[in-house]
Design an enzyme around this catalytic site. Sequence first.
Site, PDB file in Angstrom:
ATOM      1  N   ARG A  55       0.834  -1.212   0.000  1.00 40.01           N
ATOM      2  CA  ARG A  55       0.000   0.000   0.000  1.00 40.01           C
ATOM      3  C   ARG A  55       0.868   1.262   0.000  1.00 40.01           C
ATOM      4  O   ARG A  55       0.483   2.296  -0.544  1.00 40.01           O
ATOM      5  CB  ARG A  55      -0.978   0.007   1.184  1.00 40.01           C
ATOM      6  CG  ARG A  55      -1.802   1.302   1.268  1.00 40.01           C
ATOM      7  CD  ARG A  55      -3.029   1.180   2.173  1.00 40.01           C
ATOM      8  NE  ARG A  55      -2.709   0.665   3.488  1.00 40.01           N
ATOM      9  CZ  ARG A  55      -2.085   1.356   4.449  1.00 40.01           C
ATOM     10  NH1 ARG A  55      -1.699   2.602   4.238  1.00 40.01           N
ATOM     11  NH2 ARG A  55      -1.837   0.801   5.614  1.00 40.01           N
ATOM     12  N   TYR A 108     -15.604  16.000 -16.642  1.00 43.10           N
ATOM     13  CA  TYR A 108     -16.137  14.634 -16.569  1.00 43.10           C
ATOM     14  C   TYR A 108     -17.142  14.512 -15.409  1.00 43.10           C
ATOM     15  O   TYR A 108     -16.904  15.049 -14.319  1.00 43.10           O
ATOM     16  CB  TYR A 108     -14.946  13.690 -16.374  1.00 43.10           C
ATOM     17  CG  TYR A 108     -15.291  12.257 -16.131  1.00 43.10           C
ATOM     18  CD1 TYR A 108     -15.725  11.442 -17.169  1.00 43.10           C
ATOM     19  CD2 TYR A 108     -15.173  11.709 -14.857  1.00 43.10           C
ATOM     20  CE1 TYR A 108     -16.034  10.119 -16.946  1.00 43.10           C
ATOM     21  CE2 TYR A 108     -15.478  10.374 -14.627  1.00 43.10           C
ATOM     22  CZ  TYR A 108     -15.907   9.586 -15.673  1.00 43.10           C
ATOM     23  OH  TYR A 108     -16.207   8.279 -15.434  1.00 43.10           O
ATOM     24  N   ASP A 180      -6.744  17.457 -16.040  1.00 44.09           N
ATOM     25  CA  ASP A 180      -7.032  16.076 -16.414  1.00 44.09           C
ATOM     26  C   ASP A 180      -6.691  15.931 -17.907  1.00 44.09           C
ATOM     27  O   ASP A 180      -7.334  16.549 -18.754  1.00 44.09           O
ATOM     28  CB  ASP A 180      -8.519  15.808 -16.139  1.00 44.09           C
ATOM     29  CG  ASP A 180      -8.946  14.373 -16.465  1.00 44.09           C
ATOM     30  OD1 ASP A 180      -8.305  13.724 -17.323  1.00 44.09           O
ATOM     31  OD2 ASP A 180      -9.950  13.922 -15.881  1.00 44.09           O
ATOM     32  N   LYS A 205      -8.365   4.602 -19.429  1.00 46.36           N
ATOM     33  CA  LYS A 205      -8.682   4.968 -20.812  1.00 46.36           C
ATOM     34  C   LYS A 205      -7.460   4.715 -21.702  1.00 46.36           C
ATOM     35  O   LYS A 205      -6.987   3.598 -21.777  1.00 46.36           O
ATOM     36  CB  LYS A 205      -9.168   6.420 -20.857  1.00 46.36           C
ATOM     37  CG  LYS A 205     -10.244   6.732 -19.788  1.00 46.36           C
ATOM     38  CD  LYS A 205     -11.552   5.983 -19.979  1.00 46.36           C
ATOM     39  CE  LYS A 205     -12.473   6.096 -18.769  1.00 46.36           C
ATOM     40  NZ  LYS A 205     -12.713   7.452 -18.281  1.00 46.36           N
TER      41      LYS A 205
END
Length: 380
Positions: A55, A108, A180, A205
């Site tokens: 982590r 978005y 972004d 994406k």
Amino acid sequence: MAKRFETKLIHSVKKNNLPIRSKVTPIYQTSAFTFENLEDLEGYFQGEGNYLYSRTGNPNPDELGQMVAAIEGAPAGIATSSGLSAILAGILSVAKSGDHVVAADDVYGGSFHLLYEELTQLGIETTFVSFADLEQVEKAIQSNTKLLYTESITNPFLRVENLSEVVELAKRKGLVTVVDNTFATPYHCNPYGIGVELVVHSATKYIGGHSDVTAGVVVGREDLVAKARAKVTNLGANVSPFEAWLTTRGLKTLAVRMRVQSENARKLADALSNNPNIARVYYPFEEETTGFGAMVSVELAKTLDVSQFFKSLGWVKLVPTLAGVETTVSHPLKTSHRALPPEAQKALGITNELVRISVGIEHYEDIISVFEQAIENSLR
Ligand SMILES: *Cc1c(COP(=O)(O)O)cnc(C)c1O
């Protein structure tokens, strides 16, 4: 002493940690890393060893973060569990409770929700304005504003942000810019090079590119990426080693995919622009040099039956995502922009006739003929 059956299952073979020089980075599918002794462990905390617990760090996510930083020309990068957690970590590395964000009103849907619902509940407020008009952006800046947030190419109308002007305004006001870069990808656009401090990606994406992972990346200024890394660790927004590995595997072909997908998109956009049954084509045609991405949005003319159009697309599937190697379509009104109030949908131009196309790597003549056939078959 001879080991018994149960112990042999666990300890019969020495762990394979050999420098065996595999051609690609192996998948470090492990939740933690071992230490020879207490001195070794202490060495980790003194910054000598590399890894402790996945982590907090693992070679596969690190490789992904470093690869994207390298192609964006940024000094540092980290991988995260999703595009949204990349955006969250990026924003939290700059803003805390009591601070204010100015964001583009056409971001978005998930980013809008994150800012509008979740971050507001945590005490970070956002004003949404049109970044097409930077005077509005400047007017929205308050004394507690910390950052400007926008996208290099917006969804679904593919507006290309004027990043140098946004950065100029931010610098003049002492703000950080977070962008972004998911739709444009580092192949087409380099926000860090323009002066954007933090660039975020949904690696789900184009960076991954094969519709088989959910991941994100934050790259940019070293001090801010270090803060974002702490957020990812402490909020548990790390990506798994396997998904990071798959994403780096996909990323290697970004240039060849984007070149073909963008060329195909341009050709499809040209063909549909000349079709009388298409009322409008949204594509950043003016970006002549590199082309600007593989997304095309169209508004069907009233001569077509929308429902019939979606039924007539053959191998082009209706999918609420984008950026795979397959050409796909989505219906923004019923997916990405479904949750917006009807007035907001109307103001943005999200109509029932709007179709968003993610163009793939198939032969462009086949792509164009699927759409021409669907138009033919859905004439009223
Ligand atoms: C998909 C997407 C996101 C969210 O990414 P996830 O990986 O789904 O969390 C953020 N921004 C843009 C532009 C996107 O297309």
